[in-house]
Structure formats: C-alpha cells, structure tokens
Design a protein around this motif. Structure first.
Motif, mmCIF file in Angstrom:
data_model
loop_
_atom_site.group_PDB
_atom_site.id
_atom_site.type_symbol
_atom_site.label_atom_id
_atom_site.label_comp_id
_atom_site.label_asym_id
_atom_site.label_seq_id
_atom_site.Cartn_x
_atom_site.Cartn_y
_atom_site.Cartn_z
ATOM 1 N N ALA A 6 3.440 19.926 -34.922
ATOM 2 C CA ALA A 6 3.011 18.595 -35.345
ATOM 3 C C ALA A 6 1.552 18.321 -35.001
ATOM 4 O O ALA A 6 0.854 17.623 -35.724
ATOM 5 N N GLN A 7 1.090 18.871 -33.878
ATOM 6 C CA GLN A 7 -0.281 18.685 -33.459
ATOM 7 C C GLN A 7 -0.954 20.042 -33.264
ATOM 8 O O GLN A 7 -0.283 21.039 -33.006
ATOM 9 N N ALA A 8 -2.264 20.043 -33.425
ATOM 10 C CA ALA A 8 -3.033 21.269 -33.192
ATOM 11 C C ALA A 8 -3.762 21.151 -31.863
ATOM 12 O O ALA A 8 -4.357 20.113 -31.566
ATOM 13 N N HIS A 9 -3.705 22.213 -31.080
ATOM 14 C CA HIS A 9 -4.358 22.224 -29.774
ATOM 15 C C HIS A 9 -5.428 23.319 -29.737
ATOM 16 O O HIS A 9 -5.197 24.443 -30.166
ATOM 17 N N ILE A 10 -6.592 22.956 -29.213
ATOM 18 C CA ILE A 10 -7.705 23.892 -29.051
ATOM 19 C C ILE A 10 -8.243 23.747 -27.636
ATOM 20 O O ILE A 10 -8.338 22.637 -27.107
ATOM 21 N N THR A 11 -8.606 24.869 -27.031
ATOM 22 C CA THR A 11 -9.329 24.815 -25.763
ATOM 23 C C THR A 11 -10.745 25.337 -26.009
ATOM 24 O O THR A 11 -10.937 26.299 -26.753
ATOM 25 N N VAL A 12 -11.726 24.681 -25.416
ATOM 26 C CA VAL A 12 -13.117 25.106 -25.551
ATOM 27 C C VAL A 12 -13.660 25.456 -24.168
ATOM 28 O O VAL A 12 -13.350 24.804 -23.169
ATOM 29 N N SER A 13 -14.448 26.509 -24.115
ATOM 30 C CA SER A 13 -15.039 26.947 -22.850
ATOM 31 C C SER A 13 -16.537 27.144 -23.030
ATOM 32 O O SER A 13 -17.027 27.381 -24.136
ATOM 33 N N LEU A 14 -17.260 27.047 -21.926
ATOM 34 C CA LEU A 14 -18.718 27.136 -21.956
ATOM 35 C C LEU A 14 -19.190 28.314 -21.113
ATOM 36 O O LEU A 14 -18.683 28.553 -20.013
ATOM 37 N N ALA A 15 -20.170 29.047 -21.630
ATOM 38 C CA ALA A 15 -20.752 30.172 -20.889
ATOM 39 C C ALA A 15 -22.222 30.292 -21.264
ATOM 40 O O ALA A 15 -22.687 29.707 -22.252
ATOM 41 N N THR A 16 -22.960 31.045 -20.484
ATOM 42 C CA THR A 16 -24.361 31.318 -20.807
ATOM 43 C C THR A 16 -24.691 32.773 -20.515
ATOM 44 O O THR A 16 -24.166 33.363 -19.561
#
Length: 238
Positions: A6-16
C-alpha cells in the motif's frame, strides 16, 4: 483496489568521497562530492519526482537541491555557532508558467528518477560543490575558515523527498516507458482528487489512462527515511 504494497518505503544515505577540502583550491572547481543513495525496502521499483530534494543535483532549468535547502548548514565540530549555510535564504521567484505542459515529464525544471526494487540496485545521485558554491550563501566566509577545522554535513529531514510529491509504481525504462505523467493524484475511494485545484475541471481519468497517462500515487504513501548515521564529517586543509 489497494496495491499489494500500500505504501512505498525508501531509505536514503549520505556519503562523501572528499572528506578533506583544500582551502587553496580553485574556487570554481568542485571540491566536495556529496553522494545520496536511495534504496527500496521491497521488491517493486518506483519512479518519483526528485525536484528540490536531496536527490536533485541539477541538470534542469532551475536551481538544484543544494541551493533549495536539501542539506542543513554545515556545523563546526569545535564551535556549533560556526556554520556554513549552503542554501539560499528565501525562495527564488521563477515567475508563472501559463504554458507549462500538462505532461510533467516535459517540464524542463522537473526531474524524475527510478529507485530499483530491493536487491536490484540503488539510485545514486552526486552533488558536486565548488568552494564558490560552498560559501556563496553563507555568513561564514572562506577566509574565516582555518585549516584543520572540521564540519558535519547532514541532509535536511524536510527535503528527503520532493515538494511535488509525485510518484508511481514502476520504472522509467519498464512499465512507465513512453507514458505521460499527469499532475494529479489517483482519485481516492470516493472518486475525489486530493490535489485538484479550486475551480479546476475534473479530468477524465479513465480516458486519460487509456491514452497512456499515469497519475501519481498519494504523496503521503511515499515514506522516505534517512539511514542511521547519515552524517558525514569534512576537514579543511591548506
């Protein structure tokens, strides 16, 4: 009928890839590369508008996510009052767009990206930032930063997804290839469209679908969360 998921889930991560920044670099050359990676938590891919979010690194007709507040001000690890503000204070006036295409894919100031299903890869977006861009909106200027000083970078919780809120199941190169993206949400169970403007005529949803139009899923059904420990630390050098 509700989707299986029913819902879409996304995880976002940060790197350099550039944890050290030279204070003597050419102001026009990129010195900071911030990479945001988006991953699905389920098998089905989704496509979303990324304009003005942490996944917007430009390449369109308006300002990118950095300018529009995708990242919080960089904070000195030795003195929290020392901050490098990346974003513009306020909102730029782009003027009206009376002739904007009804197909959002044709609007030159929007971008759409696909986040692959779990196990099929990820969406990776890199922001290239020069010294000039790094300090252009900051009260703390380049000449006031010392070699050896460290700053933390974090994504803005308010910019993990686009203010446009548009998203759909499927990929740009798969089931959405050749489709047109309507500006409206799918009608709800009562047949109402939540983002229909006052006085705006109700579109012929079923007729448009037969003509290849795709309507957005409800914005609130897209959940984007930052991964744990998404903070990165930068150090300035001579």
């Amino acid at each position: 009928m509700a989707s299986v998921e029913a819902q879409a889930h996304i995880t976002v991560s940060l790197a350099t890839s550039t944890p050290r920044i030279s204070l003597s670099a050419d102001p026009r050359d990129p010195v900071l590369f911030l990479t945001v990676r988006a991953r699905r938590t389920a098998a089905r891919p989704i496509t979303l508008c990324t304009a003005d979010s942490v996944l917007d690194n430009g390449h369109h007709a308006r300002h990118d996510g950095v300018f529009l507040g995708a990242f919080l001000p960089l904070i000195s690890t030795s003195d929290p009052k020392r901050k490098i503000q990346l974003h513009f204070s306020g909102w730029p006036n782009y003027g009206s767009q009376p002739n904007a295409s009804n197909n959002l894919l044709e609007r030159e100031y929007l971008r759409f990206e696909t986040v692959p299903g779990k196990g099929e890869g990820e969406l990776s977006v890199t922001h290239e930032i020069s010294l000039k861009k790094l300090f252009s909106n900051s009260n703390l200027k380049l000449e006031n930063v010392k070699a050896g000083e460290k700053f933390t970078v974090r994504m803005s919780p308010k910019k993990l997804k686009s203010s446009w809120g548009w998203w759909s199941w499927g990929s740009l190169e798969g089931e959405l290839k050749g489709k047109k993206f309507a500006k409206w949400d799918h009608p709800d169970s009562h047949g109402d469209i939540e983002n229909l403007m006052p006085g705006e005529k109700m579109p012929d949803v079923e007729g448009m679908k037969r003509e290849g139009w795709v309507f957005s899923e409800p914005s609130d059904d897209l959940k984007v969360e930052a991964a744990e420990a998404e903070e990165v630390v930068l150090e300035f050098s001579d």
